[in-house]
Design an enzyme around this catalytic site. Structure first.
Site, PDB file in Angstrom:
ATOM      1  N   HIS A   1     -39.997 -10.013   1.146  1.00 21.93           N
ATOM      2  CA  HIS A   1     -39.345 -11.486   0.989  1.00 21.93           C
ATOM      3  C   HIS A   1     -40.117 -12.611   1.477  1.00 21.93           C
ATOM      4  O   HIS A   1     -40.919 -12.612   2.402  1.00 21.93           O
ATOM      5  CB  HIS A   1     -38.057 -11.294   2.025  1.00 21.93           C
ATOM      6  CG  HIS A   1     -37.031 -10.234   1.906  1.00 21.93           C
ATOM      7  ND1 HIS A   1     -35.883 -10.436   1.039  1.00 21.93           N
ATOM      8  CD2 HIS A   1     -37.019  -8.979   2.097  1.00 21.93           C
ATOM      9  CE1 HIS A   1     -35.194  -9.259   0.978  1.00 21.93           C
ATOM     10  NE2 HIS A   1     -35.932  -8.336   1.807  1.00 21.93           N
TER      11      HIS A   1
ATOM     12  N   HIS B   1     -35.567 -20.806   7.908  1.00 22.28           N
ATOM     13  CA  HIS B   1     -35.209 -21.324   6.858  1.00 22.28           C
ATOM     14  C   HIS B   1     -35.068 -23.030   7.066  1.00 22.28           C
ATOM     15  O   HIS B   1     -35.569 -23.872   6.280  1.00 22.28           O
ATOM     16  CB  HIS B   1     -33.878 -20.991   6.011  1.00 22.28           C
ATOM     17  CG  HIS B   1     -33.915 -19.762   5.321  1.00 22.28           C
ATOM     18  ND1 HIS B   1     -32.932 -18.756   5.430  1.00 22.28           N
ATOM     19  CD2 HIS B   1     -34.867 -19.168   4.740  1.00 22.28           C
ATOM     20  CE1 HIS B   1     -33.434 -17.670   4.619  1.00 22.28           C
ATOM     21  NE2 HIS B   1     -34.456 -17.875   4.136  1.00 22.28           N
TER      22      HIS B   1
ATOM     23  N   THR C   1     -37.353 -13.673  -3.318  1.00 19.08           N
ATOM     24  CA  THR C   1     -36.780 -15.103  -2.685  1.00 19.08           C
ATOM     25  C   THR C   1     -35.554 -15.365  -3.200  1.00 19.08           C
ATOM     26  O   THR C   1     -35.109 -15.211  -4.131  1.00 19.08           O
ATOM     27  CB  THR C   1     -37.840 -16.311  -2.732  1.00 19.08           C
ATOM     28  OG1 THR C   1     -37.477 -17.033  -1.472  1.00 19.08           O
ATOM     29  CG2 THR C   1     -37.813 -16.904  -4.037  1.00 19.08           C
TER      30      THR C   1
ATOM     31  N   LYS D   1     -32.745 -21.583  -3.035  1.00 20.01           N
ATOM     32  CA  LYS D   1     -31.725 -22.121  -2.440  1.00 20.01           C
ATOM     33  C   LYS D   1     -31.220 -23.752  -2.743  1.00 20.01           C
ATOM     34  O   LYS D   1     -32.152 -24.360  -3.097  1.00 20.01           O
ATOM     35  CB  LYS D   1     -32.246 -22.225  -0.625  1.00 20.01           C
ATOM     36  CG  LYS D   1     -32.240 -20.903  -0.276  1.00 20.01           C
ATOM     37  CD  LYS D   1     -33.303 -20.997   1.023  1.00 20.01           C
ATOM     38  CE  LYS D   1     -33.746 -19.495   1.351  1.00 20.01           C
ATOM     39  NZ  LYS D   1     -34.616 -18.954   0.749  1.00 20.01           N
TER      40      LYS D   1
ATOM     41  N   GLY E   1     -29.713 -10.023   2.194  1.00 16.41           N
ATOM     42  CA  GLY E   1     -28.921 -10.611   3.327  1.00 16.41           C
ATOM     43  C   GLY E   1     -28.114  -9.838   4.211  1.00 16.41           C
ATOM     44  O   GLY E   1     -28.156  -8.510   3.948  1.00 16.41           O
TER      45      GLY E   1
ATOM     46  N   HIS F   1     -30.394  -4.125  -1.763  1.00 20.01           N
ATOM     47  CA  HIS F   1     -30.756  -3.451  -0.375  1.00 20.01           C
ATOM     48  C   HIS F   1     -29.417  -2.436  -0.291  1.00 20.01           C
ATOM     49  O   HIS F   1     -28.146  -2.944  -0.437  1.00 20.01           O
ATOM     50  CB  HIS F   1     -30.477  -4.699   0.606  1.00 20.01           C
ATOM     51  CG  HIS F   1     -31.879  -5.280   0.681  1.00 20.01           C
ATOM     52  ND1 HIS F   1     -32.314  -6.008  -0.293  1.00 20.01           N
ATOM     53  CD2 HIS F   1     -32.602  -5.447   1.735  1.00 20.01           C
ATOM     54  CE1 HIS F   1     -33.682  -6.331  -0.006  1.00 20.01           C
ATOM     55  NE2 HIS F   1     -33.852  -6.361   1.383  1.00 20.01           N
TER      56      HIS F   1
ATOM     57  N   GLU G   1     -28.312   0.076   4.562  1.00 20.99           N
ATOM     58  CA  GLU G   1     -28.838  -0.425   5.797  1.00 20.99           C
ATOM     59  C   GLU G   1     -27.614  -0.217   6.905  1.00 20.99           C
ATOM     60  O   GLU G   1     -28.155  -0.174   8.200  1.00 20.99           O
ATOM     61  CB  GLU G   1     -29.388  -1.805   6.009  1.00 20.99           C
ATOM     62  CG  GLU G   1     -30.466  -2.328   4.787  1.00 20.99           C
ATOM     63  CD  GLU G   1     -30.754  -3.927   4.694  1.00 20.99           C
ATOM     64  OE1 GLU G   1     -29.917  -4.309   4.037  1.00 20.99           O
ATOM     65  OE2 GLU G   1     -31.646  -4.401   5.452  1.00 20.99           O
TER      66      GLU G   1
ATOM     67  N   ASP H   1     -41.416  -5.418   3.588  1.00 21.16           N
ATOM     68  CA  ASP H   1     -40.236  -5.935   3.874  1.00 21.16           C
ATOM     69  C   ASP H   1     -40.423  -7.398   4.141  1.00 21.16           C
ATOM     70  O   ASP H   1     -40.260  -8.374   3.572  1.00 21.16           O
ATOM     71  CB  ASP H   1     -39.375  -5.260   4.841  1.00 21.16           C
ATOM     72  CG  ASP H   1     -37.957  -5.833   4.828  1.00 21.16           C
ATOM     73  OD1 ASP H   1     -37.483  -6.217   3.596  1.00 21.16           O
ATOM     74  OD2 ASP H   1     -37.019  -5.170   5.586  1.00 21.16           O
TER      75      ASP H   1
HETATM   76  P1  5GP Z   1     -36.104 -15.560   1.451  1.00 21.54           P
HETATM   77  O1  5GP Z   1     -35.142 -15.121   0.327  1.00 21.54           O
HETATM   78  O2  5GP Z   1     -35.402 -16.895   1.988  1.00 21.54           O
HETATM   79  O3  5GP Z   1     -37.347 -15.954   0.629  1.00 21.54           O
HETATM   80  O4  5GP Z   1     -36.315 -14.488   2.348  1.00 21.54           O
HETATM   81  C1  5GP Z   1     -35.641 -14.200   3.548  1.00 21.54           C
HETATM   82  C2  5GP Z   1     -34.183 -13.644   3.081  1.00 21.54           C
HETATM   83  O5  5GP Z   1     -34.398 -12.374   2.782  1.00 21.54           O
HETATM   84  C3  5GP Z   1     -33.261 -13.469   4.393  1.00 21.54           C
HETATM   85  O6  5GP Z   1     -32.648 -14.552   4.581  1.00 21.54           O
HETATM   86  C4  5GP Z   1     -32.463 -12.482   3.931  1.00 21.54           C
HETATM   87  O7  5GP Z   1     -31.270 -12.820   3.036  1.00 21.54           O
HETATM   88  C5  5GP Z   1     -33.510 -11.503   3.172  1.00 21.54           C
HETATM   89  N1  5GP Z   1     -34.050 -10.522   3.993  1.00 21.54           N
HETATM   90  C6  5GP Z   1     -35.046 -10.166   4.641  1.00 21.54           C
HETATM   91  N2  5GP Z   1     -35.371  -9.436   5.221  1.00 21.54           N
HETATM   92  C7  5GP Z   1     -34.280  -8.378   5.101  1.00 21.54           C
HETATM   93  C8  5GP Z   1     -33.882  -7.075   5.405  1.00 21.54           C
HETATM   94  O8  5GP Z   1     -34.486  -6.501   6.053  1.00 21.54           O
HETATM   95  N3  5GP Z   1     -32.707  -6.663   4.994  1.00 21.54           N
HETATM   96  C9  5GP Z   1     -31.942  -7.553   4.182  1.00 21.54           C
HETATM   97  N4  5GP Z   1     -30.588  -7.000   3.765  1.00 21.54           N
HETATM   98  N5  5GP Z   1     -32.056  -8.748   3.866  1.00 21.54           N
HETATM   99  C10 5GP Z   1     -33.098  -9.438   4.111  1.00 21.54           C
END
Ligand code: 5GP
Length: 352
Positions: free
Chosen positions: A15, A65, A97, A100, A187, A214, A217, A292
């Site tokens: 991510h 964020h 990502t 947003k 998320g 995902h 979890e 991750d």
């Molecule tokens: P972004 O999409 O903002 O670049 O990366 C962060 C986002 O990835 C978090 O806000 C969340 O939605 C998602 N995310 C990151 N790590 C995890 C995880 O271990 N499990 C889940 N379900 N979502 C994650």
């Protein structure tokens, strides 16, 4: 660890905002602290904490964020994250990502992604191929520099509505020529319902986008079952499956993105000795080691390989094969797979 760094690697579950360097987060927090937008010491306490439950991790993401979500910072973190993976000898990166929207700063999902793409183009330490057409135009022609493929997955956040999820899928379709290959659902797993995202995910699949979810979890067996029945191209985690879903997963042969440190740190798995990696590996189920959130969990892909090797007693040959087999599960085209296989063939002579 040194050997694990030198092995070419494929990263399929990273991510963007979870992979930001701590030093960058501190720098951003200091600037916003000085402006009075946030209290710097609060941020410091949260960023430095080592063990976080899954619930706390999502609170941390809300904070990250606030620090990262403006166009120029998105560009900066994308560039840094790609360079960090390249330094680890990642030869193929699928970076995900969540696009947003933030009206107050004139950010749309599209402009967020444009900022990501700008970061990709700003990478200078390595030759990057990011377009599916890149191989044909021979991006790497004659260059002796390190090369790396980068593809993108757009994430749907479980807080989003069906409409917002659909907007993300349409954006992914629009950006296919720029290296967007698929959709991820991520998320907070205790938020939202599978039925909310299903229409957008179905549409994405029909349009030929790849899907990773995902999954598992938290022990929501009904959702896990529905997700497997959807037949995504890959799933992430697969921690809390009951026996029946475990059987279903294995017979469907859906590749699993394994994030060891993340699972241990968030206490989704209580101890590495009982991690489901062992069962899947023994049965030759398709799997790939991933980070991750290398920033949030203070890890790297080499560390994940090192951890697997030391925890499960795997030697160099097995570890190299594990790295190489991941090529089968990437969402890029066959030309990329062929090129990656050649890279591994070249490396195997030196490393095993
Ligand atoms: P972004 O999409 O903002 O670049 O990366 C962060 C986002 O990835 C978090 O806000 C969340 O939605 C998602 N995310 C990151 N790590 C995890 C995880 O271990 N499990 C889940 N379900 N979502 C994650």
């Amino acid at each position: 660890l040194e050997w694990c760094v030198s092995v070419p690697k494929v990263e399929l579950h990273a991510h963007l905002n979870g992979s930001v360097r701590n030093s960058t987060l501190f720098e951003l927090a200091r600037v916003l602290g000085d402006k009075g937008v946030i209290v710097f010491s609060d941020v410091e306490n949260v960023i430095m904490k080592d063990d976080r439950t899954l619930h706390e991790v999502f609170k941390l993401f809300d904070l990250i964020h606030i620090l990262t979500t403006d166009h120029s910072t998105v560009t900066r973190i994308t560039k840094e994250v790609i360079e960090d993976f390249a330094a680890e000898n990642v030869v193929y990166l699928e970076l995900r990502t969540t696009p947003k929207r933030n009206d107050s700063i004139g950010m749309s999902k599209r402009s967020y992604m444009d900022a990501v793409m700008e970061g990709l183009r700003a990478v200078s330490s390595v030759d990057v191929d990011y377009s599916p057409a890149g191989l044909k135009t021979n991006t790497f022609n004659g260059s002796t520099r390190k090369k790396m493929y980068v593809r993108f997955l757009l994430s749907i956040d479980r807080r989003e509505s069906t409409e917002a999820a659909m907007e993300t899928v349409k954006l992914a379709l629009e950006m296919r020529d720029l290296g967007v290959v698929g959709i991820d659902l991520s998320g907070n797993p205790i938020v939202g319902n599978w039925s909310t995202f299903l229409p957008a995910l179905k549409f994405a699949k029909e349009q030929g986008l790849y899907i990773t979810l995902h999954c598992g979890e938290v022990p929501n067996q009904e959702e896990i079952k529905a997700m497997i029945d959807f037949l995504p191209h890959r799933i992430g985690h697969a921690c809390c499956f009951d026996e029946e879903n475990w059987r279903k997963l294995k017979s469907a042969k859906i590749p699993v993105e394994i994030c060891l440190t993340s699972n241990i740190r968030t206490e989704t798995i209580s101890s590495i000795d009982i991690h489901h990696f062992v069962d899947l590996y023994k049965e030759k189920h398709p799997l790939v080691l991933c980070t991750d959130d290398s920033g949030v969990f203070s890890t790297s892909l080499s560390r994940e390989y090192n951890l697997a090797s030391s925890s499960f007693g795997l030697g160099k040959t097995e570890m190299f094969q594990l790295a190489e087999i991941a090529i089968n599960f990437i969402f890029a085209d066959d030309g990329v797979k062929t090129d990656l296989r050649a890279t591994f063939e070249e490396a195997v002579k030196k490393l095993t």
